[in-house]
Write a protein that holds these residues in place. Structure first.
Motif, PDB file in Angstrom:
ATOM      1  N   GLY A  81      -4.197   3.513  -6.252  1.00  0.00           N
ATOM      2  CA  GLY A  81      -2.859   2.927  -6.302  1.00  0.00           C
ATOM      3  C   GLY A  81      -1.774   3.921  -5.936  1.00  0.00           C
ATOM      4  N   THR A  82      -1.954   5.171  -6.349  1.00  0.00           N
ATOM      5  CA  THR A  82      -0.987   6.214  -6.029  1.00  0.00           C
ATOM      6  C   THR A  82      -0.987   6.500  -4.524  1.00  0.00           C
ATOM      7  N   GLU A  83      -2.171   6.628  -3.944  1.00  0.00           N
ATOM      8  CA  GLU A  83      -2.290   6.911  -2.514  1.00  0.00           C
ATOM      9  C   GLU A  83      -1.729   5.791  -1.653  1.00  0.00           C
ATOM     10  N   LYS A  84      -1.933   4.557  -2.066  1.00  0.00           N
ATOM     11  CA  LYS A  84      -1.478   3.401  -1.287  1.00  0.00           C
ATOM     12  C   LYS A  84      -0.079   2.932  -1.691  1.00  0.00           C
ATOM     13  N   SER A  85       0.530   3.595  -2.668  1.00  0.00           N
ATOM     14  CA  SER A  85       1.853   3.219  -3.202  1.00  0.00           C
ATOM     15  C   SER A  85       1.870   1.776  -3.721  1.00  0.00           C
ATOM     16  N   THR A  86       0.782   1.385  -4.374  1.00  0.00           N
ATOM     17  CA  THR A  86       0.674   0.040  -4.946  1.00  0.00           C
ATOM     18  C   THR A  86       0.499   0.094  -6.463  1.00  0.00           C
ATOM     19  N   LEU A  87       0.890   1.208  -7.050  1.00  0.00           N
ATOM     20  CA  LEU A  87       0.662   1.424  -8.481  1.00  0.00           C
ATOM     21  C   LEU A  87       1.341   0.365  -9.342  1.00  0.00           C
TER      22      LEU A  87
END
Length: 181
Positions: free
Chosen positions: A18-24
């Motif tokens: 989620g952090t890497e894809k900015s979907t947290l």
């Protein structure tokens, strides 16, 4: 390896994704929905962990029931089915939410009161305790507990702030008992 350690690893992997894809934020919302679903409907977890139900059927149900969820969350659930680890899902969700809150400087706490607190009262308590704990925000969950007689009791992590009448009475009782020894 203990189940708690395994659950934390899955939660950390999902958090990292989620952090890497900015979907947290989106994943956290979905995790909160999952948390509520498992708390309210025990049958779904029983179905997903049942040994006689084939993985294909479990995956089909996950796809149908959680069709509005992101691919990452659905794929995580399917991976757990494939690896026979679905029983860890509630624990994984709890750990994931804790990681997300910690990353944003948010803490969750439970406030116990004799009657349900108003939105304004909860907001004031959240602001007060956020300053005290040096957090950006505190999210309070209000639980009604008539046994506290009056006042409030707040639990944040392993810390309890007891401003209830029953708590004060217990402290007075202890001081009287120790004074009479």
């Amino acid at each position: 390896m203990s189940e708690a350690v395994v659950a934390k690893r899955y939660a950390e992997a999902l958090f990292q994704l989620g952090t890497e894809k900015s979907t947290l934020d989106n994943l956290k919302e979905e995790a909160s929905v999952l948390q509520e679903v498992f708390a309210r409907n025990k049958k779904i977890l029983t179905f997903l962990t049942h040994p006689r139900v084939k993985s294909d059927k479990k995956n089909q149900i996950i796809t149908e029931v959680f069709q509005g969820f992101s691919g990452d969350m659905v794929n995580t659930m399917k991976l757990l089915v494939e690896r026979n680890r679905v029983e860890l899902l509630p624990s994984i969700v709890d750990h994931f939410i804790d990681l997300s809150n910690e990353a944003k400087g948010i803490s969750e706490a439970t406030v116990y009161s004799v009657q349900a607190l108003s939105g304004d009262e909860i907001l004031k308590l959240e602001q007060t305790f956020a300053k005290r704990f040096q957090k950006k925000a505190i999210k309070l969950i209000n639980k009604v507990d008539p046994s506290i007689i009056g006042g409030i009791k707040l639990r944040i992590g392993n810390t309890i702030y007891d401003g209830s009448i029953s708590g004060k009475l217990k402290r007075i009782e202890r001081s009287i008992v120790t004074a009479n020894k």
